[in-house]
Design a protein around this motif. Structure first.
Motif, PDB file in Angstrom:
ATOM      1  N   LEU A  61      74.321 -54.652  82.807  1.00 32.96           N
ATOM      2  CA  LEU A  61      74.287 -55.435  84.124  1.00 32.96           C
ATOM      3  C   LEU A  61      73.740 -54.540  85.215  1.00 32.96           C
ATOM      4  O   LEU A  61      72.754 -54.828  85.850  1.00 32.96           O
ATOM      5  N   LEU A  62      74.369 -53.610  85.401  1.00 36.15           N
ATOM      6  CA  LEU A  62      74.198 -52.552  86.634  1.00 36.15           C
ATOM      7  C   LEU A  62      72.991 -51.642  86.430  1.00 36.15           C
ATOM      8  O   LEU A  62      72.519 -51.057  87.309  1.00 36.15           O
ATOM      9  N   ALA A  63      72.702 -51.489  85.173  1.00 41.55           N
ATOM     10  CA  ALA A  63      71.472 -50.226  84.742  1.00 41.55           C
ATOM     11  C   ALA A  63      70.372 -50.615  85.659  1.00 41.55           C
ATOM     12  O   ALA A  63      69.787 -49.635  86.029  1.00 41.55           O
ATOM     13  N   PRO A  64      69.672 -51.896  85.774  1.00 45.16           N
ATOM     14  CA  PRO A  64      68.522 -52.029  86.461  1.00 45.16           C
ATOM     15  C   PRO A  64      68.571 -51.541  87.935  1.00 45.16           C
ATOM     16  O   PRO A  64      67.524 -51.285  88.500  1.00 45.16           O
ATOM     17  N   LEU A  65      69.885 -51.629  88.310  1.00 40.00           N
ATOM     18  CA  LEU A  65      70.127 -51.386  90.014  1.00 40.00           C
ATOM     19  C   LEU A  65      69.955 -49.674  90.408  1.00 40.00           C
ATOM     20  O   LEU A  65      69.975 -49.438  91.120  1.00 40.00           O
ATOM     21  N   GLY A  66      70.105 -48.925  89.122  1.00 39.01           N
ATOM     22  CA  GLY A  66      70.116 -47.541  89.452  1.00 39.01           C
ATOM     23  C   GLY A  66      71.120 -47.457  90.570  1.00 39.01           C
ATOM     24  O   GLY A  66      72.533 -47.372  90.538  1.00 39.01           O
ATOM     25  N   GLY A  67      70.708 -46.569  91.628  1.00 34.59           N
ATOM     26  CA  GLY A  67      71.391 -45.846  92.422  1.00 34.59           C
ATOM     27  C   GLY A  67      71.800 -46.707  93.650  1.00 34.59           C
ATOM     28  O   GLY A  67      72.763 -46.603  94.623  1.00 34.59           O
ATOM     29  N   ALA A  68      71.415 -48.223  93.725  1.00 38.88           N
ATOM     30  CA  ALA A  68      71.883 -49.130  94.403  1.00 38.88           C
ATOM     31  C   ALA A  68      73.367 -49.217  94.667  1.00 38.88           C
ATOM     32  O   ALA A  68      73.933 -49.717  95.572  1.00 38.88           O
ATOM     33  N   VAL A  69      74.101 -49.018  93.392  1.00 37.15           N
ATOM     34  CA  VAL A  69      75.607 -49.451  93.209  1.00 37.15           C
ATOM     35  C   VAL A  69      76.077 -47.918  93.218  1.00 37.15           C
ATOM     36  O   VAL A  69      75.879 -47.210  92.369  1.00 37.15           O
ATOM     37  N   PRO A  70      77.005 -47.725  94.288  1.00 35.87           N
ATOM     38  CA  PRO A  70      77.703 -46.492  94.534  1.00 35.87           C
ATOM     39  C   PRO A  70      78.660 -46.492  93.312  1.00 35.87           C
ATOM     40  O   PRO A  70      79.180 -47.421  92.493  1.00 35.87           O
ATOM     41  N   ALA A  71      79.275 -45.344  93.018  1.00 34.67           N
ATOM     42  CA  ALA A  71      80.601 -45.134  92.284  1.00 34.67           C
ATOM     43  C   ALA A  71      81.339 -46.422  92.593  1.00 34.67           C
ATOM     44  O   ALA A  71      82.044 -46.201  93.750  1.00 34.67           O
ATOM     45  N   LEU A  72      81.868 -46.976  91.517  1.00 35.31           N
ATOM     46  CA  LEU A  72      82.845 -48.284  91.739  1.00 35.31           C
ATOM     47  C   LEU A  72      84.053 -47.623  92.091  1.00 35.31           C
ATOM     48  O   LEU A  72      84.606 -46.986  91.416  1.00 35.31           O
ATOM     49  N   ALA A  73      84.738 -48.630  93.274  1.00 40.15           N
ATOM     50  CA  ALA A  73      85.979 -48.067  93.577  1.00 40.15           C
ATOM     51  C   ALA A  73      86.994 -48.713  92.735  1.00 40.15           C
ATOM     52  O   ALA A  73      88.300 -48.367  92.818  1.00 40.15           O
ATOM     53  N   ALA A  74      86.566 -49.899  92.429  1.00 41.64           N
ATOM     54  CA  ALA A  74      87.538 -50.812  91.387  1.00 41.64           C
ATOM     55  C   ALA A  74      86.891 -51.820  90.502  1.00 41.64           C
ATOM     56  O   ALA A  74      85.628 -52.131  90.989  1.00 41.64           O
ATOM     57  N   THR A  75      87.456 -51.888  89.503  1.00 44.65           N
ATOM     58  CA  THR A  75      86.940 -53.108  88.686  1.00 44.65           C
ATOM     59  C   THR A  75      87.894 -54.039  88.419  1.00 44.65           C
ATOM     60  O   THR A  75      88.961 -53.711  88.316  1.00 44.65           O
ATOM     61  N   ALA A  76      87.390 -55.374  88.151  1.00 49.92           N
ATOM     62  CA  ALA A  76      88.455 -56.481  87.650  1.00 49.92           C
ATOM     63  C   ALA A  76      87.383 -57.359  86.863  1.00 49.92           C
ATOM     64  O   ALA A  76      86.345 -57.361  86.880  1.00 49.92           O
ATOM     65  N   VAL A  77      88.215 -58.137  86.339  1.00 51.26           N
ATOM     66  CA  VAL A  77      87.524 -59.305  85.267  1.00 51.26           C
ATOM     67  C   VAL A  77      88.173 -60.748  85.790  1.00 51.26           C
ATOM     68  O   VAL A  77      89.540 -60.707  86.047  1.00 51.26           O
ATOM     69  N   VAL A  78      87.670 -61.804  85.517  1.00 51.33           N
ATOM     70  CA  VAL A  78      88.185 -63.079  85.787  1.00 51.33           C
ATOM     71  C   VAL A  78      87.348 -64.103  85.194  1.00 51.33           C
ATOM     72  O   VAL A  78      86.194 -64.077  84.671  1.00 51.33           O
TER      73      VAL A  78
END
Length: 398
Positions: A259-276
């Motif tokens: 999901l995030l791979a095409p965004l490359g550097g547009a997403v910084p290191a994730l501060a947190a993750t969750a699922v719902v």
């Protein structure tokens, strides 16, 4: 039968790939009962994107030519086509949801309770009800027969049949389920219906069933017109992702890496993750225990793989409580919540409510749509056959 993990989905894909060519083309329409090897069994994994469509098609085409695997690849794209079509006509989903609420909230039609309990007296239909309830799955050909008998032999509202499927199918989703039922009833392609016959059922079940008393005519249903198709909404701008962002996966898309791979550097290191996820949101009547358990297992599996910058597994949040997601974002001091784009359906309805709630805390919500969808959905403006002509180009990524 179906283990709700990405690893199990990849195992199923690996096992199926050798059969995705001529074997699938020859045998795919036969329903041989629950112990089936002539179809992939991948749909519950694709539906939740534990194994995304691109990954499935790439694996098949690494082994077969597009010509050899054409029938299977088309089946994968059918799901994409339905989603793109509904994305341009969301009122179809909204009206269906209203109809289901009204029908379930009123006096249920004669024969409905017997139909969903497997007491119609039509041996095939009753066996299919038991199989659906017990396994969470039906062969695609059986789904067509079932819908046709429900509408034209039993005379029951198509909306209640679609709702019964959506509550019990592990792979049930808003677009494929709703629009396939509409197609059988003659609403999706105006005037074109699908009539189940005893001979066809006997042929493709190898004589296991040959029901009597089926309708011999299928008169198309009618309905009030819908508004014209609208453009597919734009995806959010990745530039809006702030320096302290968190990833929130939902039950429409549970594979974070691709999901995030095409965004490359547009997403910084994730501060947190969750699922719902909320299987119960499929229907006013909720969802079956099997669907609830599969969805919960898929969420837990995704949580174990969606790690933040510190290596923490994702938090599983209460899907019925928007405030719980807001509290998570606030406690993690997030400026942006990044989520997979949710197509028309229950997940999108929840995200619309979440976007407004987050805005009140000055937290942005940024959706990420996969290139697979962005490329294909605009071509789902008419019927499937014009869309089908685009598949070779879509496979090549253009």
């Amino acid at each position: 039968m179906f283990i709700p993990t990405r690893a199990a989905g990849l195992d199923a894909l690996h096992e199926f790939v050798p059969r995705a060519g001529a074997d699938y083309r020859r045998d795919r329409n036969h329903d041989l009962g629950p112990a089936r090897t002539n179809v992939s069994g991948l749909s519950p994994y694709i539906r939740h994107r534990l194994v995304p469509e691109q990954e499935v098609v790439d694996a098949v085409l690494d082994r077969h030519s597009l010509h050899a695997a054409e029938k299977f690849v088309q089946e994968v794209f059918w799901r994409t086509y339905w989603k793109g079509w509904l994305e341009q006509r969301p009122e179809v989903w909204r009206r269906y949801r209203t109809d289901v609420r009204d029908l379930l909230g009123g006096d249920l039609p004669d024969g409905y309770e017997d139909a969903v309990a497997g007491r119609t007296g039509i041996d095939a239909m009753d066996a299919w009800v038991r199989e659906l309830v017990d396994t969470g799955y039906l062969h695609n050909h059986v789904r067509m027969w079932f819908a046709s008998i429900w509408v034209f032999t039993l005379g029951l509202p198509w909306q209640l049949g679609a709702d019964f499927f959506l509550r019990h199918l592990l792979d049930g989703d808003a677009a494929s389920n709703t629009l396939s039922w509409r197609w059988v009833a003659g609403l999706q392609t105006r005037g074109k219906t699908y009539l189940a016959t005893a001979d066809n059922i006997a042929r493709y079940t190898d004589g296991r069933f040959s029901p009597t008393g089926l309708a011999t005519r299928a008169v198309a249903l009618d309905e009030d017109p819908f508004p014209p198709a609208a453009p597919i909404p734009d995806d959010d701008d990745p530039a809006a992702i702030g320096p302290r962002s968190g990833l929130l996966l939902h039950d429409e898309d549970l594979e974070p890496v691709s999901l995030l791979a095409p965004l490359g550097g547009a997403v910084p290191a994730l501060a947190a993750t969750a699922v719902v996820g909320a299987a119960a949101a499929r229907s006013p009547a909720g969802a079956s225990t099997l669907v609830e358990e599969f969805t919960a297992g898929a969420l837990d599996d995704a949580a174990s793989r969606a790690l933040d910058a510190d290596g923490r597994a994702a938090e599983v949040l209460d899907p019925s409580d928007v405030a719980a997601v807001v509290d998570w974002a606030t406690s993690e001091r997030l400026d942006t919540v990044v989520v997979p784009y949710a197509p028309v359906g229950p997940a999108q309805e929840r995200l619309d409510a979440l976007r407004s709630a987050l805005a009140e805390t000055d937290t942005g919500l940024v959706t990420v749509r996969r290139p697979w969808d962005s490329r294909a959905w605009p071509f789902a403006s008419r019927g499937f056959f014009p869309f089908k002509e685009r598949i070779p180009g879509l496979v090549r990524g253009r």
